[in-house]
Scaffold this motif. Structure first.
Motif, PDB file in Angstrom:
ATOM      1  N   LEU A 143       0.829  -1.207   0.000  1.00 33.99           N
ATOM      2  CA  LEU A 143       0.000   0.000   0.000  1.00 33.99           C
ATOM      3  C   LEU A 143       0.862   1.256   0.000  1.00 33.99           C
ATOM      4  O   LEU A 143       0.483   2.274  -0.584  1.00 33.99           O
ATOM      5  N   GLU A 144       2.015   1.184   0.644  1.00 38.44           N
ATOM      6  CA  GLU A 144       2.905   2.336   0.708  1.00 38.44           C
ATOM      7  C   GLU A 144       3.421   2.716  -0.670  1.00 38.44           C
ATOM      8  O   GLU A 144       3.475   3.895  -1.029  1.00 38.44           O
ATOM      9  N   ILE A 145       3.786   1.719  -1.456  1.00 38.31           N
ATOM     10  CA  ILE A 145       4.408   2.008  -2.745  1.00 38.31           C
ATOM     11  C   ILE A 145       3.412   2.596  -3.750  1.00 38.31           C
ATOM     12  O   ILE A 145       3.805   3.225  -4.742  1.00 38.31           O
ATOM     13  N   ILE A 146       2.089   2.411  -3.503  1.00 40.50           N
ATOM     14  CA  ILE A 146       1.083   2.996  -4.390  1.00 40.50           C
ATOM     15  C   ILE A 146       0.385   4.191  -3.745  1.00 40.50           C
ATOM     16  O   ILE A 146      -0.624   4.673  -4.264  1.00 40.50           O
ATOM     17  N   ASP A 147       0.915   4.659  -2.619  1.00 39.15           N
ATOM     18  CA  ASP A 147       0.338   5.818  -1.941  1.00 39.15           C
ATOM     19  C   ASP A 147       0.394   7.042  -2.854  1.00 39.15           C
ATOM     20  O   ASP A 147       1.448   7.386  -3.403  1.00 39.15           O
ATOM     21  N   LYS A 148      -0.755   7.693  -3.025  1.00 38.67           N
ATOM     22  CA  LYS A 148      -0.838   8.833  -3.945  1.00 38.67           C
ATOM     23  C   LYS A 148       0.060   9.982  -3.504  1.00 38.67           C
ATOM     24  O   LYS A 148       0.619  10.698  -4.339  1.00 38.67           O
ATOM     25  N   ASP A 149       0.173  10.164  -2.183  1.00 42.39           N
ATOM     26  CA  ASP A 149       0.978  11.281  -1.687  1.00 42.39           C
ATOM     27  C   ASP A 149       2.466  11.094  -1.946  1.00 42.39           C
ATOM     28  O   ASP A 149       3.229  12.071  -1.918  1.00 42.39           O
ATOM     29  N   ARG A 150       2.899   9.840  -2.161  1.00 39.69           N
ATOM     30  CA  ARG A 150       4.332   9.592  -2.359  1.00 39.69           C
ATOM     31  C   ARG A 150       4.615   8.975  -3.729  1.00 39.69           C
ATOM     32  O   ARG A 150       5.704   8.451  -3.958  1.00 39.69           O
ATOM     33  N   SER A 151       3.639   8.995  -4.614  1.00 41.20           N
ATOM     34  CA  SER A 151       3.828   8.369  -5.928  1.00 41.20           C
ATOM     35  C   SER A 151       4.970   9.016  -6.698  1.00 41.20           C
ATOM     36  O   SER A 151       5.783   8.336  -7.339  1.00 41.20           O
ATOM     37  N   THR A 152       5.063  10.341  -6.637  1.00 42.97           N
ATOM     38  CA  THR A 152       6.148  11.030  -7.346  1.00 42.97           C
ATOM     39  C   THR A 152       7.508  10.646  -6.772  1.00 42.97           C
ATOM     40  O   THR A 152       8.478  10.434  -7.516  1.00 42.97           O
ATOM     41  N   LEU A 153       7.579  10.543  -5.439  1.00 41.75           N
ATOM     42  CA  LEU A 153       8.835  10.167  -4.793  1.00 41.75           C
ATOM     43  C   LEU A 153       9.313   8.800  -5.256  1.00 41.75           C
ATOM     44  O   LEU A 153      10.485   8.632  -5.637  1.00 41.75           O
ATOM     45  N   TYR A 154       8.422   7.806  -5.264  1.00 43.82           N
ATOM     46  CA  TYR A 154       8.838   6.457  -5.635  1.00 43.82           C
ATOM     47  C   TYR A 154       9.084   6.319  -7.136  1.00 43.82           C
ATOM     48  O   TYR A 154       9.897   5.491  -7.555  1.00 43.82           O
ATOM     49  N   ASP A 155       8.395   7.129  -7.947  1.00 45.43           N
ATOM     50  CA  ASP A 155       8.698   7.129  -9.384  1.00 45.43           C
ATOM     51  C   ASP A 155      10.140   7.566  -9.628  1.00 45.43           C
ATOM     52  O   ASP A 155      10.841   6.999 -10.477  1.00 45.43           O
ATOM     53  N   LYS A 156      10.579   8.571  -8.870  1.00 44.89           N
ATOM     54  CA  LYS A 156      11.958   9.043  -9.027  1.00 44.89           C
ATOM     55  C   LYS A 156      12.950   8.080  -8.383  1.00 44.89           C
ATOM     56  O   LYS A 156      14.028   7.813  -8.927  1.00 44.89           O
ATOM     57  N   LEU A 157      12.576   7.559  -7.205  1.00 45.96           N
ATOM     58  CA  LEU A 157      13.496   6.724  -6.451  1.00 45.96           C
ATOM     59  C   LEU A 157      13.772   5.387  -7.136  1.00 45.96           C
ATOM     60  O   LEU A 157      14.925   4.951  -7.256  1.00 45.96           O
TER      61      LEU A 157
END
Length: 424
Positions: free
Chosen positions: A285-299
């Motif tokens: 659920l964390e990896i698809i969290d909308k609030d952090r989607s941009t962060l994980y796309d970059k990371l």
């Protein structure tokens, strides 16, 4: 209660009435137990939605059915779904799907028969004016009482309310190491190191102690066997860098089934080792969290789909290598999801701070180690141990407020840098 077969109608009616009253009292008592008593087997977050809402008899049947999941899995043909068709309770294959998904058993999976914990007759449609279920007065009284309490009373009341509001959470934690409390203080003297109170040992205890000492000297192989059977295995300490070994209190092993990394995190987070499916689900659920989607796309960039796929499993048997917990990818997810500091002891040693929150002085520090080149273990560290450096990706992609983590732990990270040359 009838006593014999020659009583008149009045006597028979009174005996039958007393018998029915006794049965009614037992039923009502069982309902109260279902509301307020929780068996040890049902304290897991897996039963969070059911505790206090279904009968204890239903929970016992579900717990027994859960034992079949180990060989049934999610296969309906093997399961047979007898419990579902006969009792209206989730069968082994259903429980297997919930367990693999890391979600608690939903209340709707239990037939309404097991959820009726009252002897009151339900009102007909249209007869309920709302007063039976109105909680306005009760909530106002609860707030009034809460505001009138001191800080200790407020914490106690809040804890009880949270148990109702968040049924899938638990405040349980593993018990501390058992202390010998045998005997009481009978005379003054030096306190033995193995006891928390002093008691003059009896003669046979002196003999037993001498006998055990001689056995240990004559049979060293038995001592080594006991160490292997224990979950605590200090021999793993030698696999960590020399300069950090003196700060390690203990290394706790977990089951080796391809889920060991998630088992360690579940144990550290208070879920218990068997709560690893919950950790997998929450990281998913964390990896698809909308609030952090941009962060994980970059990371993660083009590896995002692969990282997410590694968290998804089809069964809770032994997992293939592609489903094992891998760092540094999972380190970022764990630190962000649980807002903790994750310390990895391996090659190289790494610290993971949360990437979107600011420093907290009371933050939990989870320390894990990688041993035998294929297994994760829990590492219990001494207070104030030095912290290894963070990754370059953390410095590159963390938010501005997350910089305070480096400032808050600057001293412990400098301590690590001072110790590292000693190794060289």
């Amino acid at each position: 209660m009838l006593g014999n077969s020659i009583g008149d109608m009045v006597k028979c009616w009174e005996a039958m009435n007393n018998n029915l009253r006794l049965q009614l009292g037992n039923i009502r008592a069982s309902f109260q137990k279902s509301f307020y008593e929780v068996a040890h087997a049902h304290v897991s977050p897996f039963y969070g939605y059911l505790r206090g809402s279904v009968s204890r008899a239903a929970l016992r049947r579900i717990a027994e059915e859960l034992l079949r999941v180990d060989y049934v899995g999610t296969n309906r043909q093997i399961c047979g779904c007898t419990l579902r068709t006969s009792y209206g309770l989730p069968c082994a294959c259903e429980l297997g799907r919930y367990r693999v998904g890391g979600i608690p058993i939903p209340i709707d999976a239990v037939h309404v028969h097991w959820r009726k914990l009252t002897m009151e007759v339900e009102l007909e449609i249209g007869e309920d004016d709302g007063s039976e279920v109105d909680m306005t007065v009760a909530m106002d009284e609860l707030w009034r009482r809460f505001r009138s309490l001191d800080i200790i009373g407020k914490r106690a009341l809040r804890s009880r309310v949270c148990e109702l509001a968040y049924p899938t959470m638990t405040t349980l934690c593993p018990p501390p190491e058992k202390i010998k409390t045998k005997g009481g203080v009978k005379k003054k003297g030096k306190k033995p190191t193995d006891y928390d109170v002093y008691r003059d040992p009896s003669y046979h205890e002196y003999v037993d102690k001498a006998s055990q000492s001689s056995q240990r000297q004559s049979q060293p192989s038995q001592t080594s066997k006991k160490i292997k059977l224990s979950k605590k295995q200090p021999q793993f300490i030698v696999q960590f860098p020399n300069h950090i070994r003196s700060y390690i209190e203990d290394v706790v092993n977990v089951e080796s089934d391809g889920n060991c990394g998630f088992r360690v995190i579940a144990s550290l987070h208070g879920y218990g080792e068997d709560g690893w499916p919950m950790v997998r689900r929450e990281l998913g659920l964390e990896i698809i969290d909308k609030d952090r989607s941009t962060l994980y796309d970059k990371l993660f960039s083009n590896r995002l789909a692969a990282v997410r796929e590694s968290l998804m499993i089809e069964s809770f048997d032994s997992q293939p290598p592609e489903k094992w917990m891998s760092l540094p990818d999972m380190g970022y997810l764990i630190a962000n999801r649980y807002n903790v500091v994750l310390v990895y002891l391996g090659n190289p040693c790494i610290t993971f701070f949360p990437m979107t929150s600011s420093h907290s002085p009371n933050v939990s520090i989870y320390c894990i180690g990688f041993v035998n080149q294929n297994h994760w273990v829990q590492v219990n560290m001494k207070e104030g141990f030095p912290l290894p450096p963070v990754t370059l990706d953390w410095k590159k992609f963390r938010s501005h407020i997350a910089t305070t983590w480096m400032l808050g732990f600057a001293g412990r990270m400098q301590h690590w840098q001072l110790l590292t040359p000693v190794l060289a």
